[in-house]
Design a protein around this motif. Sequence first.
Motif, PDB file in Angstrom:
ATOM      1  N   ILE A   1      26.952  -4.181 -10.566  1.00  0.00           N
ATOM      2  CA  ILE A   1      27.235  -5.507 -11.130  1.00  0.00           C
ATOM      3  C   ILE A   1      28.208  -6.294 -10.256  1.00  0.00           C
TER       4      ILE A   1
ATOM      5  N   LYS B   1      25.679 -11.200 -11.545  1.00  0.00           N
ATOM      6  CA  LYS B   1      24.330 -10.676 -11.303  1.00  0.00           C
ATOM      7  C   LYS B   1      24.348  -9.154 -11.292  1.00  0.00           C
TER       8      LYS B   1
ATOM      9  N   ASP C   1      22.309  -5.862  -9.748  1.00  0.00           N
ATOM     10  CA  ASP C   1      21.329  -5.424  -8.756  1.00  0.00           C
ATOM     11  C   ASP C   1      20.438  -4.340  -9.376  1.00  0.00           C
TER      12      ASP C   1
ATOM     13  N   SER D   1      18.169  -2.525  -8.204  1.00  0.00           N
ATOM     14  CA  SER D   1      17.944  -1.310  -7.426  1.00  0.00           C
ATOM     15  C   SER D   1      19.124  -0.347  -7.498  1.00  0.00           C
ATOM     16  N   LEU D   2      20.270  -0.829  -7.972  1.00  0.00           N
ATOM     17  CA  LEU D   2      21.420   0.066  -8.104  1.00  0.00           C
ATOM     18  C   LEU D   2      21.629   0.527  -9.551  1.00  0.00           C
TER      19      LEU D   2
ATOM     20  N   THR E   1      27.821  -4.846  -1.245  1.00  0.00           N
ATOM     21  CA  THR E   1      27.902  -5.920  -2.232  1.00  0.00           C
ATOM     22  C   THR E   1      29.353  -6.162  -2.625  1.00  0.00           C
ATOM     23  N   LYS E   2      30.062  -5.051  -2.862  1.00  0.00           N
ATOM     24  CA  LYS E   2      31.470  -5.180  -3.278  1.00  0.00           C
ATOM     25  C   LYS E   2      32.306  -5.840  -2.191  1.00  0.00           C
TER      26      LYS E   2
ATOM     27  N   GLU F   1      31.590  -9.502  -2.233  1.00  0.00           N
ATOM     28  CA  GLU F   1      32.300 -10.138  -3.359  1.00  0.00           C
ATOM     29  C   GLU F   1      33.742 -10.450  -2.988  1.00  0.00           C
TER      30      GLU F   1
ATOM     31  N   LYS G   1      22.137  -5.993   1.430  1.00  0.00           N
ATOM     32  CA  LYS G   1      22.671  -6.510   0.165  1.00  0.00           C
ATOM     33  C   LYS G   1      23.858  -7.430   0.409  1.00  0.00           C
TER      34      LYS G   1
END
Lengths: 289, 104
Positions: free
Chosen positions: A87, A97, A99, A101-102, B52-53, B56, B74
């Motif tokens: 997340i 959002k 994900d 796929s995770l 992703t993190k 962010e 990602k």
Amino acid sequence: MSYKIAIASGKGGTGKTSVSVQLFHELSKSNSCILVDCDVEEPNDHLFFPNARQKEEEVIMQLVANIDEDKCTYCRNCVSYCEFNAISVIPPVNYAKIDASLCHTCGACLVACSDDAIFENGFEIGKMRTHKVNQQILMEGLLKIGSPMQTSLIRTLKKKTPQNTDFIIYDAPPGTSCPVVETISDSDYIILVTEPTPFGLHDLKLTVDLVKDMNLPFGIIINKSGSEFNKVHEFIKHEHLDLLAEIPFSKAFAKNYAQGNISEFDDSKNKTIFSGIRTTLLKKKMLHD
Amino acid sequence: MKTVITSKGNQEQSTFDLRFGRGAYFCCFDSETKKAEFHKNEFVDAQGGAGTKAAEKMIELGAQKIISGDFGPKAKELLEKFNIQMVIFENDEITIAEILKLIS
């Protein structure tokens, strides 16, 4: 009640599929039998049954969480609940959002959210196919390319396997990780297929540790035997493990395998070996019932 | 403008880290104040979702440009969405101080 046998190995290419297919063929002679190809990243058992007729195909979905950005207050509570970093909520830019796929469908974020902003919907992880082979059934899972949800697909595949049969054979993926654990978890007996090579021995040790840890009964088949490397034999003897059978290396067999011909493979040596394994398994099933 | 550089340590003498999501520290340089701040990457050992993190974190820091060795799919997706420029630099022996000199 069906007797469940899982064929696992650790190392890839030791002969899980060839043992599974031959065992399926052998057990089918006297009993009802279902072969389940759990190597969902590249299922290939069906290649050995050119006469198989596909009965059905079903899309397997997984529920994944989604965020309704209209309801989200960007509190990030769900982010701290998510073990899988699926997340992303970035308050300064009003971004939220998940994900797919995770996401592991654990449902923690649904509990975390007090704004009713999280909901679940279906996301395809792969397909399940059922084939009819003579009077028996072959099932296989096909993971959607790019999906990391092997374990989840295998779990569903096993759940959907009919239980009104004498034997169920699970052809496991290689390795010793989650997909293998899921495949072998509820088996009544596990056959570990290895080969007399240093790699074969190394991965056999890992797999023996795994099945011992899971407290499951198992026996070993040494496939492609006949080399000078005898440390696999020494290991089995030293650890007092059950050597179920030895299948000698055969170029003729390899040739037939490459042509997809093993279920009908007419080799008296292999036939004797597999009929011996069948006798052992029938005894085990009788004791189990 | 804020530029982030991935770094193996938390000092300007530390060397450049080629990894983005798995980079050890993020050095955030503000071209107006000429100050560089180091932020530890809390997700360096995450099982998944590190990229992703990290992306962010860039958005939270208000970065407009990132210098790193490479960016995963990602991270790239998220950074592109927020119009953050990705600069790929492949010298892993250079220090942060030297990179700062190059860009200022």
